[in-house]
Design an enzyme around this catalytic site. Sequence first.
Site, PDB file in Angstrom:
ATOM      1  CD  GLU B  61      -1.489  -2.433   1.705  1.00 44.72           C
ATOM      2  OE1 GLU B  61      -0.341  -2.515   2.191  1.00 44.72           O
ATOM      3  OE2 GLU B  61      -2.246  -3.424   1.621  1.00 44.72           O
ATOM      4  CG  PHE B  86      -5.075  -2.517   4.618  1.00 42.08           C
ATOM      5  CD1 PHE B  86      -4.628  -2.709   5.919  1.00 42.08           C
ATOM      6  CD2 PHE B  86      -5.853  -3.500   4.034  1.00 42.08           C
ATOM      7  CE1 PHE B  86      -4.950  -3.864   6.617  1.00 42.08           C
ATOM      8  CE2 PHE B  86      -6.185  -4.659   4.732  1.00 42.08           C
ATOM      9  CZ  PHE B  86      -5.732  -4.840   6.022  1.00 42.08           C
ATOM     10  CG  HIS B 112     -14.181  -4.103   3.193  1.00 45.46           C
ATOM     11  ND1 HIS B 112     -14.474  -3.784   1.891  1.00 45.46           N
ATOM     12  CD2 HIS B 112     -14.340  -5.446   3.284  1.00 45.46           C
ATOM     13  CE1 HIS B 112     -14.788  -4.876   1.224  1.00 45.46           C
ATOM     14  NE2 HIS B 112     -14.727  -5.910   2.030  1.00 45.46           N
TER      15      HIS B 112
END
Lengths: 281, 317
Positions: B61, B86, B112
């Site tokens: 990431e 993330f 999410h």
Amino acid sequence: MPQTQQLNDFVTQVRRDILRQVHQVNSGHPGGSLGCAEFFTALYQEVMEYSTKFTMDGNNEDIFVLSNGHISPVFYSVLARSGFFPVEELNTFRKLNSRLQGHPTTHENLPGVRIASGSLGQGLSVALGIAQTKKLNKDTKLVYSLHGDGELQEGQNWEAIMYAAANNVDNIIATVDYNQQQIDGSTDDVLSLGNLKAKFEAFGWHVLEVEKGNDITQVIEGLKQAKAATGKGKPVCILLKTVMGNGVDFMMHTHEWHGKAPSDEQLENALTQNPETLGDY
Amino acid sequence: MKKYQDTGKKDTRSGFGAGLEELGKSNPNVVALCADLTGSLKMDAFKKNHPERFFQVGIAEANMISMAAGMTIGGKIPFTGTFANFSTGRVYDQIRQSVAYSGKNVKICASHAGLTLGEDGATHQILEDLGLMKMLPGMTVINTCDYNQTKAATIAIAEYDGPVYLRFGRPKVANFTPENQKFEIGKAVQLTEGNDVTIIATGHLVWEALLAAEKLEENGITAEVINIHTIKPLDKEAILASVAKTKCVVTAEEHNYLGGLGESVARVLTENTPYPQEFVATKDTFGESGTPAQLMEKYEIDHNAIEKAVNKVLKRK
């Protein structure tokens, strides 16, 4: 093409600029800056194709990304003396309301800077992004980047190194300032980098080594070889062996001057070793 | 009170995917980067139809965020996709230096978010991301409430020049905002008119606020429900105008009450005219495994919790 003597005169003036900037505000990073004076001079005076009419997008120009932003004194000196902004502005280094922040930033709109750097380990990823956009834009110019060797201890570099090879980003030349010094001591003492050449090669990069990274002729030759190696499916890396503090005898071969400014007397001594060439700012 | 119809439950992340795909067709400068969650982020259509503009970075990431910053140099508009955890905490320094401080036109799209991620548990249920992002100078922070709004927001942020954090979620939830309603960054949407209390909600809590408002109406309490999809910049005028009428407020969010929407609203009120406020939010805690509905009940961020908060704040008027 400028003659070697002219380039060396340029380097000497850059050294003076570095020392005087850091001395004036009693802060900054002279060691790494001095070690990279030849590299920056080679890039901006000889190798890169760019316009001093600065645009952020830099389309159809070679683009440089400085990842180890703390060596801003050498970056600022070479940008100014290459025509991006007036050399007098070097007087404002690290002062309030200056475009020449301690670490380079786009925030104050200083021509020549396209990304903020200082927090280490991000520049290679940024350079890869620029390289991928150049490919999308069918722009055949290259992306050059510079990284400290100690900086490679940051894990993000290895994400980027893996990505570049896996995706054949072959329009980038990443140079590692391989001086084997960092703030706390030698890289071997702090956290050994191991065999950097083998590591880059194992990740799928084309690796070139320049043994004398403070010899302008060798640096230019290395960059030209690197340029010739682009476009062949592999990202290109130069391990540039430099001496931290190069050109000032008492600053060489030690990490002591990583982030320390010279006193008045030390400055005088250092400047005597590097007589004025192009004219002080 | 105006009633809203759930036109069929859909996940907000699919709204993102649909918006991104539409941008793929309409804006050649839009590129997408993903860290090994293409399916979860619903980026498959963009990937399939615009493979040259889709960048799979793997589980990396930090590299993704900084690469996205670099891709703006030369004129691209990068949309990054991974889970909210993330997208923020893991890469805060990359966002801070390479995106926010550098002023890059990167769209950080985060799925999410919050407790409704569900069974994966607290490692993945970030409840601190709105706070992290709103503290960054120059960062626009958006938390959409349903499929239609997420799609519209995705399309709208491509037109805006600057860094954006777009937060959405995993579960299928009510889809009730009008299809093709224009999304205006920083402009709150007033959903109901009421005199007794203002409910300022964001994300999945907007539908819960509407459910609570219906229940309250049965007891003779009229609530003004405001959908504040943009946490930053906050629509101060809309908040102050409503609270001037109702004289009390409940904020509702799927986020820690430290650093979230509620604190931003409280600042606006104290800088202008203070009124009683109750916070529907998680109370400085991590989440845990469970179904979204179970978690919203246990951590008191569902319509029952909003109703309770309204009854409490009314007594403080």
